[in-house]
Design an enzyme around this catalytic site. Structure first.
Site, PDB file in Angstrom:
ATOM      1  N   LEU A 192       0.814  -1.219   0.000  1.00 27.11           N
ATOM      2  CA  LEU A 192       0.000   0.000   0.000  1.00 27.11           C
ATOM      3  C   LEU A 192       0.845   1.265   0.000  1.00 27.11           C
ATOM      4  CD1 LEU A 192      -2.730  -1.081   2.574  1.00 27.11           C
ATOM      5  CD2 LEU A 192      -2.761  -1.287   0.081  1.00 27.11           C
ATOM      6  N   HIS A 198      -3.417   4.333  -2.373  1.00 31.87           N
ATOM      7  CA  HIS A 198      -4.397   3.446  -1.723  1.00 31.87           C
ATOM      8  C   HIS A 198      -4.961   4.122  -0.475  1.00 31.87           C
ATOM      9  CE1 HIS A 198      -1.686   0.220  -3.519  1.00 31.87           C
ATOM     10  NE2 HIS A 198      -2.862  -0.118  -3.994  1.00 31.87           N
ATOM     11  N   GLY A 216      -9.057   3.419  -7.904  1.00 33.65           N
ATOM     12  CA  GLY A 216      -8.275   4.538  -8.411  1.00 33.65           C
ATOM     13  C   GLY A 216      -8.467   4.709  -9.917  1.00 33.65           C
TER      14      GLY A 216
END
Ligand code: PAF
Length: 283
Positions: A33, A37, A150
């Protein structure tokens, strides 16, 4: 934060949350991550009663075995980052827990309506079948009201929206803007595989895309496309795999700027051995 590794334990938690009328938000990830994120997770925490994050490096979406092997993994560090931003449940199953033997050995088939025939789909056969396989399975387990993705993975987002329509999931898909390093490089778990020098070189990708927006009214779409590819390929260490200027919904490649009001340029570039993707909105 609860860390859950089995589907049965997750289902028990989700049942209790749904019974007590909690609104569940969900962020599916493959871990490693980064701040991109964490922006999704923070938004998920702020817009829902409970935020669930999955960390699962999904083998069925890798068409290249080597890519799967080298994909960065660090669940302990991920767990710390998630706890710090208010995630309530981290679901981190093994492949054996996630899939039955049969599921692992049969090709998942999904009607993408052509969305998978271009760009990443063309270069990585079967990739989006694997993405839809795992995300649909996770949606059925987590039963969220909202799920966050995303916009860097532009094609993936379009495909997830189609999946939600076709499979009648009552889930709001929230697309979130690309998060960039100060240099402009789009944050990606794969950036961890770049050397310091490559990281600097890779910043050129966004610089070229951002500059290209200024030429929109002066050049034909094809001239602009070639200019972007030439500028990137002229940089030592970068090689464009494809640059497609597409309609933002159908992902159909366009010939001229009047063909759509929703135009996005999607690129994949190799920087050394690392495959990086990015995009830019023209309209
Ligand atoms: O974007 C990703 O990280 C993955 O494709 C996803 C959506 C978590 C599915 O494995």
């Amino acid at each position: 934060m609860e860390i859950i590794t089995s589907k049965a334990a997750l289902t028990e938690h989700i049942n209790a949350l749904i019974e007590s009328k909690k609104v569940i938000g969900f962020v599916p990830t493959m871990g490693a991550l980064h701040d991109g994120h964490l922006q999704l997770v923070k938004r998920c925490v702020s817009e829902n009663d409970v935020c669930v994050v999955s960390v699962f490096v999904n083998p069925t979406q890798f068409n290249d075995k080597h890519d799967l092997e080298v994909y960065p993994r660090n669940v302990e560090a991920d767990a710390q980052k998630l706890a710090a931003v208010g995630c309530a449940i981290l679901f981190s199953p093994t492949p054996e827990e996630m899939y039955t033997e049969e599921e692992r050995n049969t090709t998942f088939e999904f009607d993408f309506g052509g969305l998978d025939k271009v760009m990443e789909g063309k270069q990585r056969p079967g990739h989006f079948n694997g993405v839809v396989q795992v995300v649909s399975k996770l949606f059925k387990l987590v039963r969220p009201t909202r799920a966050y993705f995303g916009e860097k993975d532009f094609q993936q987002l379009a495909i997830i929206r189609r999946m939600v329509d076709l499979m009648n999931f009552e889930i709001e898909i929230v697309g979130c803007p690309i998060v960039r390093e100060e240099s402009g490089l789009a944050l990606s778990s794969r950036n961890a595989l770049l050397s310091e020098a490559e990281r600097k070189t890779a910043a050129k990708i966004h610089a070229v895309l951002a500059e290209s927006v200024q030429f929109l009214s002066q050049t034909s779409l094809e001239e602009l496309r070639s200019a972007v590819v030439n500028a990137i390929d002229a940089t030592d260490g970068l090689k464009t795999e494809y640059y497609a200027i597409v309609d933002g919904k159908s992902l159909r490649e366009l010939d001229n700027w009047n063909q759509s009001d929703d135009i996005v340029g999607c690129i994949t570039v190799h920087c050394g051995n690392v495959r990086l993707i990015d995009n830019i909105r023209y309209k």
